[in-house]
Each structure stands twice: as C-alpha cells, then as structure tokens.
Design a protein around this motif. Sequence first.
Motif, PDB file in Angstrom:
ATOM      1  N   UNK A   7      39.880 130.196 128.489  1.00 37.32           N
ATOM      2  CA  UNK A   7      40.708 129.211 129.182  1.00 37.32           C
ATOM      3  C   UNK A   7      42.013 129.847 129.657  1.00 37.32           C
ATOM      4  N   UNK A   8      42.476 129.406 130.807  1.00 34.96           N
ATOM      5  CA  UNK A   8      43.711 129.941 131.369  1.00 34.96           C
ATOM      6  C   UNK A   8      44.730 128.828 131.474  1.00 34.96           C
ATOM      7  N   UNK A   9      45.870 129.048 130.829  1.00 31.04           N
ATOM      8  CA  UNK A   9      46.972 128.113 130.959  1.00 31.04           C
ATOM      9  C   UNK A   9      48.187 128.889 131.437  1.00 31.04           C
ATOM     10  N   UNK A  10      49.045 128.205 132.145  1.00 29.57           N
ATOM     11  CA  UNK A  10      50.305 128.775 132.612  1.00 29.57           C
ATOM     12  C   UNK A  10      51.408 128.124 131.808  1.00 29.57           C
ATOM     13  N   UNK A  11      52.279 128.935 131.218  1.00 25.97           N
ATOM     14  CA  UNK A  11      53.430 128.421 130.478  1.00 25.97           C
ATOM     15  C   UNK A  11      54.682 128.919 131.189  1.00 25.97           C
ATOM     16  N   UNK A  12      55.557 127.981 131.531  1.00 33.36           N
ATOM     17  CA  UNK A  12      56.816 128.303 132.197  1.00 33.36           C
ATOM     18  C   UNK A  12      57.945 127.899 131.256  1.00 33.36           C
ATOM     19  N   UNK A  13      58.830 128.845 130.957  1.00 34.15           N
ATOM     20  CA  UNK A  13      59.968 128.576 130.080  1.00 34.15           C
ATOM     21  C   UNK A  13      61.232 128.606 130.926  1.00 34.15           C
ATOM     22  N   UNK A  40      47.073 123.650 132.636  1.00 30.36           N
ATOM     23  CA  UNK A  40      45.802 124.353 132.692  1.00 30.36           C
ATOM     24  C   UNK A  40      45.550 124.787 134.132  1.00 30.36           C
ATOM     25  N   UNK A  41      45.034 125.980 134.289  1.00 33.00           N
ATOM     26  CA  UNK A  41      44.691 126.466 135.624  1.00 33.00           C
ATOM     27  C   UNK A  41      43.250 126.122 135.994  1.00 33.00           C
ATOM     28  N   UNK A  42      42.529 125.482 135.059  1.00 34.93           N
ATOM     29  CA  UNK A  42      41.143 125.066 135.317  1.00 34.93           C
ATOM     30  C   UNK A  42      41.131 124.070 136.478  1.00 34.93           C
ATOM     31  N   UNK A  43      40.259 124.327 137.415  1.00 35.07           N
ATOM     32  CA  UNK A  43      40.105 123.425 138.548  1.00 35.07           C
ATOM     33  C   UNK A  43      41.093 123.652 139.672  1.00 35.07           C
ATOM     34  N   UNK A  55      53.236 125.646 141.842  1.00 31.86           N
ATOM     35  CA  UNK A  55      52.479 124.831 140.896  1.00 31.86           C
ATOM     36  C   UNK A  55      53.413 123.745 140.382  1.00 31.86           C
ATOM     37  N   UNK A  56      52.905 122.534 140.322  1.00 35.19           N
ATOM     38  CA  UNK A  56      53.690 121.425 139.771  1.00 35.19           C
ATOM     39  C   UNK A  56      53.227 121.172 138.344  1.00 35.19           C
ATOM     40  N   UNK A  57      54.176 121.198 137.416  1.00 33.22           N
ATOM     41  CA  UNK A  57      53.863 120.962 136.006  1.00 33.22           C
ATOM     42  C   UNK A  57      54.568 119.679 135.580  1.00 33.22           C
ATOM     43  N   UNK A  79      36.245 121.869 124.174  1.00 29.64           N
ATOM     44  CA  UNK A  79      36.951 121.125 125.213  1.00 29.64           C
ATOM     45  C   UNK A  79      37.943 122.074 125.885  1.00 29.64           C
ATOM     46  N   UNK A  80      37.761 122.275 127.162  1.00 31.92           N
ATOM     47  CA  UNK A  80      38.634 123.185 127.892  1.00 31.92           C
ATOM     48  C   UNK A  80      39.911 122.464 128.329  1.00 31.92           C
ATOM     49  N   UNK A  81      41.039 123.152 128.211  1.00 32.94           N
ATOM     50  CA  UNK A  81      42.299 122.504 128.647  1.00 32.94           C
ATOM     51  C   UNK A  81      42.328 122.307 130.156  1.00 32.94           C
TER      52      UNK A  81
END
Length: 81
Positions: A7-13, A40-43, A55-57, A79-81
């Motif tokens: 799974x690929x997630x983007x975290x912005x601090x 999540x970058x899925x989809x 990207x809008x978070x 379950x994928x994020x």
Amino acid sequence: MDDFAIPRILVVVLIPETPEDWLTQSETELCIRNCGYWISLRGMPETPNTNSVNVTIPKTNQFTVAALQSIMEGISQGVQP
C-alpha cells in the motif's frame, strides 16, 4: 493504478522554517511538533507529470498514532488504505 503489492500512502508534515521550532532530539526521544496529514494513493489517476502533482488531503486525515495503528490493522486484515 491499484495493483501494487505494498500500500502507498503520502504523509505531509507541516513544519516551521526553523528546525528548532518543530524538532527536538536526545538520547531518549525524538519529538516532532506540528501536524502531519495522510492520504492513500490507491485509486489516484496516473499522471505524466514527473515534477510535481497537486494532492488534496482532508484535514480530518491527521497522521496520528491511532491513525497509523488503524491503517496497519486494516492492512493486516487485507483492507487497503
């Protein structure tokens, strides 16, 4: 593209300009102040852009200990994020 095994997630601090205002470190702890958000970058659609992508978070996606635990528990149950 949704066929990644990991799974690929983007975290912005969000951080202030000076490290002293958001980061402290010692032999017993690493403390990062301010807030992080994840998505999540899925989809997400593929893009030919190789320089930058907007990207809008949602602000509700705070990257907290509970959020990370929930993401990891979901992954362990398929379950994928």
